[in-house]
Motif scaffolding. Structure first.
Motif, PDB file in Angstrom:
ATOM      1  N   CYS A 290       4.725 -16.198  -5.815  1.00 63.92           N
ATOM      2  CA  CYS A 290       4.036 -16.548  -4.575  1.00 63.92           C
ATOM      3  C   CYS A 290       3.741 -15.301  -3.744  1.00 63.92           C
ATOM      4  O   CYS A 290       2.607 -15.091  -3.291  1.00 63.92           O
ATOM      5  N   LYS A 294      -0.045 -13.575  -2.749  1.00 71.99           N
ATOM      6  CA  LYS A 294      -0.481 -13.399  -1.365  1.00 71.99           C
ATOM      7  C   LYS A 294      -0.683 -11.920  -1.030  1.00 71.99           C
ATOM      8  O   LYS A 294      -1.600 -11.555  -0.278  1.00 71.99           O
ATOM      9  N   ALA A 319       5.404 -12.118   7.184  1.00 73.83           N
ATOM     10  CA  ALA A 319       4.785 -13.444   7.233  1.00 73.83           C
ATOM     11  C   ALA A 319       4.636 -14.019   5.824  1.00 73.83           C
ATOM     12  O   ALA A 319       4.870 -15.219   5.596  1.00 73.83           O
ATOM     13  N   SER A 322       8.005 -15.167   4.634  1.00 72.58           N
ATOM     14  CA  SER A 322       8.392 -16.417   5.308  1.00 72.58           C
ATOM     15  C   SER A 322       7.648 -17.610   4.713  1.00 72.58           C
ATOM     16  O   SER A 322       8.227 -18.672   4.486  1.00 72.58           O
ATOM     17  N   GLU A 323       6.338 -17.435   4.469  1.00 70.39           N
ATOM     18  CA  GLU A 323       5.543 -18.528   3.898  1.00 70.39           C
ATOM     19  C   GLU A 323       6.058 -18.911   2.512  1.00 70.39           C
ATOM     20  O   GLU A 323       6.211 -20.105   2.205  1.00 70.39           O
ATOM     21  N   CYS A 324       6.320 -17.905   1.691  1.00 73.27           N
ATOM     22  CA  CYS A 324       6.786 -18.192   0.326  1.00 73.27           C
ATOM     23  C   CYS A 324       8.217 -18.727   0.326  1.00 73.27           C
ATOM     24  O   CYS A 324       8.577 -19.531  -0.540  1.00 73.27           O
ATOM     25  N   GLU A 327       7.993 -22.366   1.020  1.00 73.36           N
ATOM     26  CA  GLU A 327       7.518 -23.101  -0.153  1.00 73.36           C
ATOM     27  C   GLU A 327       8.553 -23.155  -1.262  1.00 73.36           C
ATOM     28  O   GLU A 327       8.401 -23.901  -2.219  1.00 73.36           O
TER      29      GLU A 327
END
Length: 338
Positions: A290, A294, A319, A322-324, A327
């Protein structure tokens, strides 16, 4: 005829067990082979993270388990019929001094991954703990062994993080072994879970000396084998082997330079090696794939690989992490340092 006290004590001592020396020597050879794989990775012949993942990770843990198991056995045998304090303190002091030398040397050479609590540090502390248990009833040692084994089972197969807390993450507490995300180190062997094989050796040897088993094992003629001779000089071998091996790896690099590694494969291996210290490999694989996607989509991957981005402070990278993480709950470790 009554023997003098010193001769009576010598007669009561257990004979040296060549099989144990041989097992220690074989473990030393295995350790050297693993460290050479680390050296070849350091020189660029193996992709970053190779020595910390897959079968090599299992190999390294098996070697450490064997060493600590043998240390537990040896402590019992060398302390029978009683603890010989001068020899005990001399040996313990040598191990502690060697551990301190390794910490100082790696702090200078590898400040970001220096060895603050490696296997020698663990052996030094466990030896002091073990000698206390030798003076307690065997039942206490057996109970401690079972408790440690149960804790190991819980930590590996129970609810994630049940026995761990971020309170133990700093180096001055990480040596206990209950950290969630301990500071990176090239040799991290905390008391938990590594006291488990040590106490297993302590318990088994304590039971064995109540039988004739040590004498029967000593009768097996392996003491003259070269692995046994090597096993009798384990500390010297430990201190000498790595400078020799890394010198060999460096010499090879001068003759046959390594090929430039694939940056994508390098990133994924580094990310997975950092992540699997705290999480399962399947979760880490998802997290690392991931973040890779990104980073590439935002044109951040190449600058990150070149060291142009401060991974700790760059808001874009944080960021993405944090997003991955969101998920891939529960959240894996942070992105690896490049």
């Amino acid at each position: 005829m009554t023997l003098p006290a010193s001769k009576a004590d010598a007669a009561a001592r257990l004979p040296r067990i060549g099989l144990l020396d041989t097992a220690r020597g074989v473990a030393l050879i295995a350790m050297a082979s693993y460290h050479f794989s680390w050296d070849m990775e350091f020189m660029g012949y193996l992709a970053p993270g190779t020595a910390e993942t897959g079968w090599l990770k299992i190999y390294a843990r098996a070697i450490a388990t064997t060493f600590l198991f043998i240390v537990g056995i040896s402590l019992v045998l060398s302390s029978t019929p009683e603890i010989r304090w001068p020899s005990f303190w001399k040996r313990s002091g040598m191990i502690a001094a060697a551990a301190a030398v390794i910490s100082i040397a790696t702090r200078i050479a590898m400040p970001n991954e220096w060895i603050y609590f490696g296997i020698l540090h663990c052996i030094a502390v466990l030896t002091l703990v073990g000698v206390v248990f030798l003076r307690l009833p065997l039942a206490v040692t057996l109970i401690a062994t079972l408790v440690l084994f149960a804790a190991w089972i819980t930590d590996n197969f129970g609810p994630p993080g049940l026995l761990r807390s971020s309170f133990f993450d700093p180096r001055y507490l990480a040596w206990i072994g209950l950290a969630v995300t301990p500071e990176r180190s090239n040799d991290y062997v905390p008391l938990f879970p590594w006291a488990t094989p040590f106490f297993a050796g302590l318990s088994i040897a304590s039971i064995a000396i109540r039988t004739k088993l040590p004498h029967r094992l000593a009768a097996v003629g392996t003491g003259s084998w070269w692995p046994a001779r090597l096993g009798r000089h384990s500390l010297a071998f430990y201190l000498i082997h790595q400078p020799v091996l890394i010198g060999i790896a460096y010499g090879i690099s001068l003759v046959v330079p390594p090929q430039a590694p694939d940056p994508v494969a390098t990133y994924l291996r580094q990310c997975n090696a950092s992540c699997v210290m705290q999480q399962g490999e399947a979760l880490c694989h998802s997290f690392c794939q991931c973040t890779l996607g990104k980073l590439q989509a935002q044109a951040l991957f190449t600058p990150l690989q070149e060291g142009a981005i401060d991974i700790e402070n760059d808001e874009r990278v944080q960021a993405i992490a944090s997003e991955c993480s969101a998920e891939s709950e529960p959240a894996p470790a942070p992105l690896p340092q490049q």
